[in-house]
Design a protein around this motif. Structure first.
Motif, PDB file in Angstrom:
ATOM      1  N   THR A 186       0.823  -1.210   0.000  1.00 29.84           N
ATOM      2  CA  THR A 186       0.000   0.000   0.000  1.00 29.84           C
ATOM      3  C   THR A 186       0.854   1.256   0.000  1.00 29.84           C
ATOM      4  O   THR A 186       0.338   2.358  -0.177  1.00 29.84           O
ATOM      5  N   ALA A 187       2.156   1.097   0.204  1.00 36.93           N
ATOM      6  CA  ALA A 187       3.088   2.222   0.148  1.00 36.93           C
ATOM      7  C   ALA A 187       4.460   1.685  -0.221  1.00 36.93           C
ATOM      8  O   ALA A 187       4.798   0.539   0.079  1.00 36.93           O
ATOM      9  N   ILE A 188       5.244   2.511  -0.906  1.00 40.42           N
ATOM     10  CA  ILE A 188       6.605   2.130  -1.278  1.00 40.42           C
ATOM     11  C   ILE A 188       7.538   3.291  -0.949  1.00 40.42           C
ATOM     12  O   ILE A 188       7.362   4.397  -1.469  1.00 40.42           O
ATOM     13  N   TYR A 189       8.509   3.040  -0.088  1.00 43.75           N
ATOM     14  CA  TYR A 189       9.502   4.046   0.276  1.00 43.75           C
ATOM     15  C   TYR A 189      10.808   3.731  -0.469  1.00 43.75           C
ATOM     16  O   TYR A 189      10.942   2.700  -1.112  1.00 43.75           O
ATOM     17  N   SER A 190      11.758   4.654  -0.370  1.00 43.76           N
ATOM     18  CA  SER A 190      13.041   4.473  -1.041  1.00 43.76           C
ATOM     19  C   SER A 190      14.136   5.065  -0.172  1.00 43.76           C
ATOM     20  O   SER A 190      13.872   5.740   0.836  1.00 43.76           O
ATOM     21  N   ASP A 191      15.383   4.842  -0.583  1.00 44.90           N
ATOM     22  CA  ASP A 191      16.492   5.445   0.140  1.00 44.90           C
ATOM     23  C   ASP A 191      16.444   6.964   0.058  1.00 44.90           C
ATOM     24  O   ASP A 191      16.971   7.664   0.922  1.00 44.90           O
ATOM     25  N   ALA A 192      15.826   7.481  -1.008  1.00 42.24           N
ATOM     26  CA  ALA A 192      15.685   8.931  -1.150  1.00 42.24           C
ATOM     27  C   ALA A 192      14.601   9.492  -0.249  1.00 42.24           C
ATOM     28  O   ALA A 192      14.606  10.683   0.084  1.00 42.24           O
ATOM     29  N   TYR A 193      13.632   8.646   0.139  1.00 46.69           N
ATOM     30  CA  TYR A 193      12.562   9.072   1.042  1.00 46.69           C
ATOM     31  C   TYR A 193      12.204   7.914   1.960  1.00 46.69           C
ATOM     32  O   TYR A 193      11.401   7.062   1.607  1.00 46.69           O
ATOM     33  N   LEU A 194      12.829   7.900   3.117  1.00 45.72           N
ATOM     34  CA  LEU A 194      12.568   6.865   4.105  1.00 45.72           C
ATOM     35  C   LEU A 194      11.452   7.307   5.049  1.00 45.72           C
ATOM     36  O   LEU A 194      11.235   8.501   5.240  1.00 45.72           O
ATOM     37  N   PRO A 195      10.724   6.366   5.629  1.00 44.52           N
ATOM     38  CA  PRO A 195       9.633   6.737   6.523  1.00 44.52           C
ATOM     39  C   PRO A 195      10.136   7.437   7.782  1.00 44.52           C
ATOM     40  O   PRO A 195      11.217   7.131   8.292  1.00 44.52           O
ATOM     41  N   ALA A 196       9.336   8.376   8.249  1.00 44.27           N
ATOM     42  CA  ALA A 196       9.645   9.075   9.491  1.00 44.27           C
ATOM     43  C   ALA A 196       8.825   8.475  10.626  1.00 44.27           C
ATOM     44  O   ALA A 196       7.906   7.678  10.407  1.00 44.27           O
ATOM     45  N   LYS A 197       9.142   8.847  11.827  1.00 44.28           N
ATOM     46  CA  LYS A 197       8.420   8.365  12.996  1.00 44.28           C
ATOM     47  C   LYS A 197       6.933   8.673  12.867  1.00 44.28           C
ATOM     48  O   LYS A 197       6.543   9.789  12.535  1.00 44.28           O
ATOM     49  N   GLY A 198       6.094   7.649  13.113  1.00 44.07           N
ATOM     50  CA  GLY A 198       4.656   7.830  13.057  1.00 44.07           C
ATOM     51  C   GLY A 198       4.061   7.832  11.664  1.00 44.07           C
ATOM     52  O   GLY A 198       2.860   8.005  11.499  1.00 44.07           O
ATOM     53  N   GLU A 199       4.893   7.599  10.646  1.00 44.67           N
ATOM     54  CA  GLU A 199       4.428   7.700   9.263  1.00 44.67           C
ATOM     55  C   GLU A 199       4.091   6.348   8.649  1.00 44.67           C
ATOM     56  O   GLU A 199       3.392   6.272   7.639  1.00 44.67           O
TER      57      GLU A 199
END
Length: 279
Positions: A221-234
């Motif tokens: 349902t979501a895809i992160y990358s090294d350019a945009y990693l998840p933040a706390k609570g995200e």
């Protein structure tokens, strides 16, 4: 996860294999394996990929056709290779209206074509016989043998690319946080650690671009990358289990928040999505 090709074929006979029939199967079925096999959510994994109408695609493993249709909408030619004829049959029925898909029964050693623009190796199995690669050794040598097999499989898949072509590699993380929290690895799926995967790609020549599907690659349902990693609570809901209940020794969401603050998310992600370019 066990193969359910014959079950799907029986359901297709009852409800149909077109989009409406697939929807009926999903509405009537209660088994999580059916959701994993037939849900349109599967296409979230690759729907964002840039594929030109003249490009040639090789898909290694049919996967019930969960990604094949999405690839065929964009590419000019898609070749699907699988050692299980029943898997190919599900795929054929599901996408019978698409004329740019070719199906080949057999192992990787039987593929004679090369020069593909993209090669997809998504969730490969641990059954080495299906890929024509011999694996020996168990016990304390098992990890080394698994790594050698993984390296051989990735190298063979990369060999079908043209210069500048892309290998799309998707694998579960054998050291994902859910494993530390009491989960178990699927013994039928090939898994690997982040560092081992990076080492293999470096030995092939260069590094890949890493992405992290959540909650995992099966129903992302979501895809992160090294350019945009998840933040706390995200992070979205990370609890994903398809076949059986599992222990939860601690709150994975709370631990992930701490890991994200420390910048260590990639090491504990549930799965890896890598785009590697052949130089």
């Amino acid at each position: 996860m066990k193969d359910i090709s014959y079950d799907i074929l029986d359901l297709m006979e009852q409800y149909g294999s077109d989009e409406a029939g697939i929807q009926k199967i999903l509405e009537q079925g209660t088994r999580p394996e059916l959701l994993m096999a037939l849900s349109p959510i599967r296409e979230n994994l690759i729907d964002w990929m840039e594929i030109g109408p003249e490009e040639r695609i090789l898909e290694i493993g049919s996967g019930y056709g969960s990604l094949t249709g999405c690839l065929a909408k964009k590419a000019g030619d898609v070749l699907v290779v699988d050692p299980r004829p029943e898997n190919l049959e599900v795929n054929k029925r599901r996408h019978k209206e698409k004329k740019n898909i070719r199906y080949q029964y057999g192992e990787l050693s039987g593929i004679e074509e090369t020069g593909f623009d993209q090669v997809y190796l998504v969730g490969p199995k641990t059954r080495e016989a299906e890929n024509g690669i011999e694996k020996k050794g168990e016990g304390h040598n098992k990890r080394a043998q698994d790594l050698l097999y993984c390296k051989q499989l990735i190298k063979r898949a990369a060999g079908f690319l043209k210069p500048g072509g892309q290998l799309i590699l998707v694998l579960p993380n054998s050291k994902a946080l859910k494993i530390w929290a009491g989960g178990e690895l699927d013994e039928q799926e090939l898994s690997i650690t982040l560092q081992d995967l990076k080492n293999i790609l470096e030995q092939l020549g260069g590094q890949g671009s890493f992405y992290y599907p959540l909650p995992d690659y099966k129903l992302p349902t979501a895809i992160y990358s090294d350019a945009y990693l998840p933040a706390k609570g995200e992070l979205p809901n990370l609890f994903a289990e398809y076949e059986k209940p599992r222990y939860r020794l601690f709150s994975e969401e709370a631990v992930y928040d701490m890991i994200c603050e420390a910048g260590g998310f990639p090491q504990f992600a549930n799965s890896f999505f890598v785009i590697w370019e052949k130089r």
